[in-house]
Design a protein around this motif. Structure first.
Motif, PDB file in Angstrom:
ATOM      1  N   VAL A  87       8.341  25.693  13.761  1.00  0.00           N
ATOM      2  CA  VAL A  87       7.379  26.415  14.581  1.00  0.00           C
ATOM      3  C   VAL A  87       6.004  26.160  13.975  1.00  0.00           C
ATOM      4  CG1 VAL A  87       6.605  28.664  15.393  1.00  0.00           C
ATOM      5  CG2 VAL A  87       9.046  28.177  15.236  1.00  0.00           C
ATOM      6  N   HIS A  88       5.156  25.432  14.730  1.00  0.00           N
ATOM      7  CA  HIS A  88       3.820  25.081  14.243  1.00  0.00           C
ATOM      8  C   HIS A  88       2.762  26.086  14.672  1.00  0.00           C
ATOM      9  CE1 HIS A  88       5.424  21.424  12.756  1.00  0.00           C
ATOM     10  NE2 HIS A  88       5.520  20.795  13.923  1.00  0.00           N
ATOM     11  N   GLY A  89       3.085  26.911  15.659  1.00  0.00           N
ATOM     12  CA  GLY A  89       2.096  27.880  16.118  1.00  0.00           C
ATOM     13  C   GLY A  89       2.728  28.963  16.967  1.00  0.00           C
ATOM     14  N   ARG A 147       0.110  25.071  11.097  1.00  0.00           N
ATOM     15  CA  ARG A 147       0.200  23.706  10.576  1.00  0.00           C
ATOM     16  C   ARG A 147      -0.295  23.665   9.138  1.00  0.00           C
ATOM     17  NH1 ARG A 147      -3.025  20.795  15.309  1.00  0.00           N
ATOM     18  NH2 ARG A 147      -4.198  22.754  14.987  1.00  0.00           N
ATOM     19  N   GLN A 148       0.336  22.812   8.327  1.00  0.00           N
ATOM     20  CA  GLN A 148       0.098  22.777   6.892  1.00  0.00           C
ATOM     21  C   GLN A 148      -1.363  22.497   6.555  1.00  0.00           C
ATOM     22  OE1 GLN A 148       2.369  23.347   4.413  1.00  0.00           O
ATOM     23  NE2 GLN A 148       0.711  23.177   2.924  1.00  0.00           N
ATOM     24  N   GLU A 149      -1.994  21.595   7.352  1.00  0.00           N
ATOM     25  CA  GLU A 149      -3.334  21.156   6.975  1.00  0.00           C
ATOM     26  C   GLU A 149      -4.419  22.188   7.238  1.00  0.00           C
ATOM     27  OE1 GLU A 149      -2.249  19.380  11.036  1.00  0.00           O
ATOM     28  OE2 GLU A 149      -1.317  19.720   9.075  1.00  0.00           O
ATOM     29  N   GLN A 150      -4.229  23.096   8.186  1.00  0.00           N
ATOM     30  CA  GLN A 150      -5.289  24.045   8.518  1.00  0.00           C
ATOM     31  C   GLN A 150      -4.744  25.314   9.159  1.00  0.00           C
ATOM     32  OE1 GLN A 150      -8.227  22.646  11.302  1.00  0.00           O
ATOM     33  NE2 GLN A 150      -9.880  23.755  10.285  1.00  0.00           N
ATOM     34  N   PRO A 151      -4.012  26.128   8.421  1.00  0.00           N
ATOM     35  CA  PRO A 151      -3.486  27.365   9.014  1.00  0.00           C
ATOM     36  C   PRO A 151      -4.630  28.340   9.307  1.00  0.00           C
ATOM     37  CG  PRO A 151      -3.042  27.299   6.666  1.00  0.00           C
ATOM     38  CD  PRO A 151      -3.595  25.962   7.020  1.00  0.00           C
ATOM     39  N   GLY A 171      -4.150  30.868   3.414  1.00  0.00           N
ATOM     40  CA  GLY A 171      -3.477  29.939   2.512  1.00  0.00           C
ATOM     41  C   GLY A 171      -2.259  29.296   3.126  1.00  0.00           C
ATOM     42  N   SER A 172      -1.369  28.837   2.305  1.00  0.00           N
ATOM     43  CA  SER A 172      -0.192  28.109   2.768  1.00  0.00           C
ATOM     44  C   SER A 172       0.565  28.922   3.797  1.00  0.00           C
ATOM     45  CB  SER A 172       0.740  27.807   1.594  1.00  0.00           C
ATOM     46  OG  SER A 172       0.070  27.003   0.645  1.00  0.00           O
ATOM     47  N   PRO A 173       0.892  28.314   4.926  1.00  0.00           N
ATOM     48  CA  PRO A 173       1.613  29.051   5.971  1.00  0.00           C
ATOM     49  C   PRO A 173       3.036  29.374   5.547  1.00  0.00           C
ATOM     50  CG  PRO A 173       1.524  26.726   6.503  1.00  0.00           C
ATOM     51  CD  PRO A 173       0.674  26.888   5.285  1.00  0.00           C
ATOM     52  N   ALA A 174       3.584  30.336   6.215  1.00  0.00           N
ATOM     53  CA  ALA A 174       4.972  30.715   5.936  1.00  0.00           C
ATOM     54  C   ALA A 174       5.912  29.578   6.307  1.00  0.00           C
ATOM     55  CB  ALA A 174       5.326  31.968   6.722  1.00  0.00           C
TER      56      ALA A 174
END
Length: 686
Positions: A87-89, A147-151, A171-174
């Motif tokens: 799930v990216h969003g 998304r990892q690059e810009q949550p 910070g880092s997404p879940a």
């Protein structure tokens, strides 16, 4: 939020499934109790004295202290999320209402978007990334880019006059959302109240495409299936939120979800919603063959007391020309009424209302904690105010079931025999009525579905009769679906109970308009001749005959009645015309052939008039209309419609072994309607 049943007010509560049954059918009893049960017996309640019956039944479980699960929310289960790679969003539309304390908007594993002291808070594990005041009463679009690059979290208002924007990175997404599932409006622990809010247009962005859930306007019976993506995913709807609610797309151009379904594609979740309970059954009863229909109960006894759980046995064959219609819609609408003491003066105490308050139960007269109206409920719940010993705190006297039992006991004492059917005429229509000569109501048949009203209208058009022995009946529209009943109130009801906006009147069960039947040219005036004119909780009044009542077409009703004034006492406010009373109004649909045969006047000033009526003659006419009007209408098809015009009428009937003028009038009516035109076939099935 899960909570144990508070039994301080009532030691045992329960419900039956189904609520009514015919001979040969089964009924299950589900209970919650806080002490050992000593005995369970079957009791018939509609005889002059309670009658205990030696019916065999099975004990299939041990009664225990049970729980309520309160608060509605949405949930995508981990097994459903396993169908997508990631799930990216997450996107959805949100309309916050009134919330106090800590609430959860969205939770997926360690990721949580929450409300804390009225502010949005984004949490990932123990870290907090965002804290900003949250607006209420406006539609927002909430987007979580994972998304990892810009949550990022984005929240933006749809209202140009109430702009709001939140745009924050974190910070880092879940990770591994699929392992935990996604909650909307609740936390996974269920240790805090659920969210009061409307949701719409939920989207998940995945490598396989966008998974979309749009809420239907018609109430679903299963989890909601997504569109888009590789495989459809299921969204669980927990604890009966309200469907067919206005969304961000509603622009005021239509109040009809059938015309603009996209304007009504939201649901409203409440922290005090309760869906149908699924308590395990403790007893199972098979209704014996050849049992008389009527009102029955399980009596559950413990050392020091007992409670009764009511159910109805309906007719399986025609045995009388008279059919009594049990007003279950009214019983369910009133069941568990909260009656907050800051709004209402209690004139008597009642343990059922104390139980409702202690357990935060709500009737269809109550409002949710965010002030929106309670609009849907199930009969699969304790109906703790539906008791034969119930006193309504606003009146300090019996109301609904005990008044109807008073009438049925009077009939049994005087040899009047009925067939019995519940008011669920949407299940059988006119065919359920045709083999009878007259339909008889109880004291307050206020609520009915369009199908019920149409069946009664067709019945009298074909020559049948209606004995309407109550007041404020045939008034408001409800809809049924399985164990559920829905009621959307009209703004015209303001001041008596909660009122809903015009835009939210459509019923989610049918998508047809709710509110008053009269607004659709049905019920009340057009069917039975009158509608509510006065409501009050003080002394009831007697009726006095009119000159028209002495004419040949009406005089038979008063045979044996010596006094022109009658109904001077009774168990409901001390008279025959009280609590809620009806009057005619030709401008609103009363037929010209409706005859007013008795009138009650002199009501206390505390009785207030129907605020929906307009009087051409101003205050002079309005004051003259402070009355109850008993009516009789002879129909061209051969039947008649009698209206007692008062909720208190059945309460004015005499006790067993006695007789009074209200009793004589009622017996004259029922004997005339039950005069057989040909003996009914006792084996003809209903």
């Amino acid at each position: 939020m899960k909570r144990a049943v508070d039994h301080d007010a009532m030691r045992v509560v329960g419900y039956t499934t189904p609520w009514s049954a015919k001979a040969g059918q089964q009924i299950n009893l589900s209970l919650s109790c806080d002490r050992p049960i000593k005995a369970t017996r079957i009791c018939r309640l509609d005889k002059p004295a309670p009658e205990f019956l030696a019916w065999p039944f099975e004990t299939i479980g041990e009664p225990q202290h049970r729980y309520f699960d309160q608060g509605s929310f949405l949930f995508v289960r981990p097994g459903e999320l396993a169908k997508v790679q990631a799930v990216h969003g997450i996107r959805f539309e949100l309309f916050l209402t009134r919330n106090e304390g800590a609430r959860t908007i969205l939770e997926a594993g360690v990721l949580g978007l929450r409300l804390r002291d009225g502010a949005f808070v984004l949490e990932i594990g123990d870290e907090t990334f965002v804290q900003k005041k949250a607006p209420t009463g406006v539609w927002l679009t909430v987007e979580l880019d994972l998304r990892q690059e810009q949550p990022r979290l984005r929240i933006k208002s749809h209202d140009l006059l109430a702009p709001y924007e939140l745009h924050e990175g974190f910070g880092s997404p879940a990770r591994n959302l699929q392992a935990h599932g996604i909650h909307f409006g609740a936390s996974a622990t269920h240790h805090e109240p659920t969210l009061n809010a409307k949701f719409a247009a939920i989207r998940l962005d995945t490598p396989q495409g966008t998974v979309a859930w749009d809420f239907p306007t018609l109430l679903p019976t299963q989890p909601i299936l997504s569109s888009g993506g590789a495989d459809p995913l299921l969204l669980d709807v927990i604890n009966q939120p309200a469907f067919c609610m206005t969304s961000a797309r509603w622009d005021g151009s239509s109040f009809e979800p059938r015309f603009v379904p996209s304007h009504y594609d939201a649901i409203h979740c409440h922290d005090d919603d309760i869906g149908p309970l699924e308590w395990p059954a403790s007893h199972r009863l098979t209704i014996p063959e050849n049992v008389r229909p009527g009102v029955y109960a399980f009596q559950i006894e413990w050392d020091g007391g007992y409670e009764r759980v009511v159910f109805f046995v309906t007719s399986s064959q025609v045995s009388s020309p008279l059919l009594y219609l049990v007003p279950t819609a009214t019983y369910l609408a009133y069941a568990d009424e909260y009656l907050p003491d800051h709004l209402y003066e209690w004139k008597s105490d009642d343990r059922g209302h104390r139980f409702a308050v202690a357990n935060n139960l709500k009737s269809l007269y109550d409002y949710h904690s965010d002030l929106s109206g309670v609009s849907i409920c199930s009969y699969k719940k304790p109906k703790v105010t539906l008791r034969d010993d119930y006193d309504y705190p606003l009146c300090g006297c019996p109301h609904n079931l005990p008044v109807d039992l008073h009438f049925l006991r009077f009939c049994h004492d005087n040899g009047i025999v009925f067939d019995v059917m519940t008011d669920h005429l949407h299940e059988c229509g006119i065919d359920g009525l045709r083999r009878h000569q007259a339909v008889v109501t109880g004291s307050h048949p206020e609520y009915m579905s369009i199908e019920m009203e149409q069946a009664l209208r067709q019945f009298v058009a074909e020559g049948g009769s209606i004995a309407y022995l109550g007041g404020n009946g045939f008034a408001a529209t409800v809809a049924f679906k399985d164990d559920l009943m829905e009621l959307r109130r009209s703004p015209l009801e303001a001041g008596r109970t909660w009122d809903g906006p015009v835009a939210a009147q459509a019923l989610s069960i049918t998508n047809e308009p709710g509110g008053y039947l009269r607004s659709r040219g049905r019920g009340e005036f057009s069917l039975i001749g009158g509608a509510i004119s006065l409501m009050g909780f003080e002394g009831a009044r007697p009726f006095t005959r009119t000159e028209e009542s002495h004419e040949a077409g009406c005089a038979w009703l008063f045979e044996g009645v010596e006094d022109a004034t009658f109904g001077t006492d009774g168990i409901v406010l001390g008279g025959a015309a009280g609590y809620e009373v009806d009057a005619t109004d030709p401008a609103l649909g009363t037929s010209a052939d409706t005859v007013v045969i008795a009138r009650a006047t002199g009501f206390p000033d505390s009785f207030f008039q129907d605020p929906t009526r307009w009087y051409e003659g101003g205050d002079t006419q309005r004051i003259a209309c402070r009355c109850a009007e008993m009516t009789l209408r002879k129909l061209a098809a051969g039947g008649l419609i009698f209206s007692a015009s008062s909720v208190a009428w059945c309460g004015a009937l005499p006790a067993a072994g006695a007789m009074n003028d209200a009793g004589r009038i009622t017996l004259n009516l029922l004997n005339r309607l039950g005069a057989t035109k040909g003996e009914p076939n006792p084996v003809e099935k209903i």
